[in-house]
Design a protein around this motif. Sequence first.
Motif, PDB file in Angstrom:
ATOM      1  N   LYS A  67       0.806  -1.343  -0.099  1.00  0.00           N
ATOM      2  CA  LYS A  67       0.085   0.024   0.086  1.00  0.00           C
ATOM      3  C   LYS A  67       0.746   1.362   0.057  1.00  0.00           C
ATOM      4  O   LYS A  67       0.402   2.288  -0.239  1.00  0.00           O
ATOM      5  CB  LYS A  67      -1.048  -0.059   1.159  1.00  0.00           C
ATOM      6  N   ASP A  68       2.057   1.159   0.202  1.00  0.00           N
ATOM      7  CA  ASP A  68       3.110   2.160   0.214  1.00  0.00           C
ATOM      8  C   ASP A  68       3.425   2.704  -1.143  1.00  0.00           C
ATOM      9  O   ASP A  68       3.918   3.779  -1.070  1.00  0.00           O
ATOM     10  CB  ASP A  68       4.197   1.805   1.111  1.00  0.00           C
ATOM     11  N   HIS A  69       3.358   1.955  -2.188  1.00  0.00           N
ATOM     12  CA  HIS A  69       3.468   2.351  -3.558  1.00  0.00           C
ATOM     13  C   HIS A  69       2.555   3.369  -3.930  1.00  0.00           C
ATOM     14  O   HIS A  69       1.547   3.423  -3.756  1.00  0.00           O
ATOM     15  CB  HIS A  69       3.827   1.117  -4.466  1.00  0.00           C
ATOM     16  N   ILE A  70       3.275   4.050  -5.031  1.00  0.00           N
ATOM     17  CA  ILE A  70       2.396   5.017  -5.867  1.00  0.00           C
ATOM     18  C   ILE A  70       2.316   4.436  -7.299  1.00  0.00           C
ATOM     19  O   ILE A  70       3.360   3.857  -7.793  1.00  0.00           O
ATOM     20  CB  ILE A  70       3.096   6.382  -5.824  1.00  0.00           C
ATOM     21  N   GLU A  95      -0.514   3.201 -32.231  1.00  0.00           N
ATOM     22  CA  GLU A  95      -0.211   4.630 -32.503  1.00  0.00           C
ATOM     23  C   GLU A  95      -0.325   5.221 -30.837  1.00  0.00           C
ATOM     24  O   GLU A  95      -0.134   6.479 -30.819  1.00  0.00           O
ATOM     25  CB  GLU A  95      -1.095   5.337 -33.327  1.00  0.00           C
ATOM     26  N   GLN A  96      -0.583   4.444 -29.895  1.00  0.00           N
ATOM     27  CA  GLN A  96      -0.690   5.096 -28.531  1.00  0.00           C
ATOM     28  C   GLN A  96       0.228   4.089 -27.740  1.00  0.00           C
ATOM     29  O   GLN A  96       0.624   3.065 -28.055  1.00  0.00           O
ATOM     30  CB  GLN A  96      -2.135   4.815 -27.888  1.00  0.00           C
ATOM     31  N   THR A  97       0.637   4.746 -26.726  1.00  0.00           N
ATOM     32  CA  THR A  97       1.510   3.802 -25.605  1.00  0.00           C
ATOM     33  C   THR A  97       0.694   4.018 -24.184  1.00  0.00           C
ATOM     34  O   THR A  97       0.649   5.259 -23.733  1.00  0.00           O
ATOM     35  CB  THR A  97       2.908   4.459 -25.806  1.00  0.00           C
ATOM     36  N   LEU A  98       0.573   3.051 -23.383  1.00  0.00           N
ATOM     37  CA  LEU A  98       0.404   3.026 -22.068  1.00  0.00           C
ATOM     38  C   LEU A  98       1.628   3.114 -21.407  1.00  0.00           C
ATOM     39  O   LEU A  98       2.584   2.349 -21.463  1.00  0.00           O
ATOM     40  CB  LEU A  98      -0.555   1.812 -21.780  1.00  0.00           C
ATOM     41  N   VAL A  99       1.667   4.193 -20.364  1.00  0.00           N
ATOM     42  CA  VAL A  99       2.845   4.179 -19.485  1.00  0.00           C
ATOM     43  C   VAL A  99       2.075   4.146 -18.025  1.00  0.00           C
ATOM     44  O   VAL A  99       1.353   4.584 -17.558  1.00  0.00           O
ATOM     45  CB  VAL A  99       3.476   5.716 -19.329  1.00  0.00           C
ATOM     46  N   ARG A 100       3.051   2.947 -17.453  1.00  0.00           N
ATOM     47  CA  ARG A 100       2.659   2.936 -15.980  1.00  0.00           C
ATOM     48  C   ARG A 100       3.977   3.084 -15.091  1.00  0.00           C
ATOM     49  O   ARG A 100       4.965   2.361 -15.238  1.00  0.00           O
ATOM     50  CB  ARG A 100       2.165   1.329 -15.904  1.00  0.00           C
ATOM     51  N   LEU A 101       3.796   3.949 -14.244  1.00  0.00           N
ATOM     52  CA  LEU A 101       4.829   4.431 -13.294  1.00  0.00           C
ATOM     53  C   LEU A 101       4.451   3.852 -12.010  1.00  0.00           C
ATOM     54  O   LEU A 101       3.392   4.264 -11.454  1.00  0.00           O
ATOM     55  CB  LEU A 101       4.951   5.821 -13.367  1.00  0.00           C
ATOM     56  N   VAL A 145       8.149   4.292  -1.123  1.00  0.00           N
ATOM     57  CA  VAL A 145       8.329   5.815  -0.717  1.00  0.00           C
ATOM     58  C   VAL A 145       8.426   5.898   0.815  1.00  0.00           C
ATOM     59  O   VAL A 145       8.949   7.097   1.204  1.00  0.00           O
ATOM     60  CB  VAL A 145       7.102   6.333  -1.409  1.00  0.00           C
ATOM     61  N   HIS A 146       7.900   5.122   1.695  1.00  0.00           N
ATOM     62  CA  HIS A 146       7.794   5.206   3.199  1.00  0.00           C
ATOM     63  C   HIS A 146       9.464   5.382   3.729  1.00  0.00           C
ATOM     64  O   HIS A 146       9.269   6.116   4.724  1.00  0.00           O
ATOM     65  CB  HIS A 146       7.261   4.217   3.866  1.00  0.00           C
ATOM     66  N   THR A 147      10.257   4.749   2.954  1.00  0.00           N
ATOM     67  CA  THR A 147      11.374   4.682   3.484  1.00  0.00           C
ATOM     68  C   THR A 147      12.043   6.255   3.377  1.00  0.00           C
ATOM     69  O   THR A 147      13.158   6.562   3.912  1.00  0.00           O
ATOM     70  CB  THR A 147      12.489   3.962   2.797  1.00  0.00           C
TER      71      THR A 147
END
Length: 145
Positions: free
Chosen positions: A3-6, A98-104, A109-111
């Motif tokens: 749950k700590d990830h974005i 012609e499109q690109t899905l970006v997942r970041l 992050v808690h550290t």
Amino acid sequence: MKKDHILVERTFNAPINKVWTALTDTKEMNKWYFNIESFKPIAGFKFDFMGGPDEGPKYLHLCEITEVKEKEKLAHTWRYDNYPGNSEVIWQLMDKGEQTLVRLTHSNVHTLEEGGPDFAKENFVEGWNYILHTSLKNHLEGDGN
């Protein structure tokens, strides 16, 4: 601690080659991301840059590439010089013609939070949303590209 990830996703009206170049070419990165002097999408490559709140202190970001799959995945550590914590940023690209899905995904992050209020999770959420939904979007889809 999952749950700590974005997680931030966006589909861009740009082919995967153009998106990959924006993520890995310093001339492109400097237009929409941070002013990065040297960058190579090679595992083990270390890069750094200054960044921080618009009206606040700037922090030296120290990063190291941990994984590269060309036009699919770019992962690197994300920490700050002289501050506690170490996190990881993963950029995943999915070809949609012609499109690109970006997942970041920004994990651990808690550290970073022990470093002070500038390193609160909410600030990273705000920053990554701006980067994907405004800065990178304008770079990839705006006029003049």
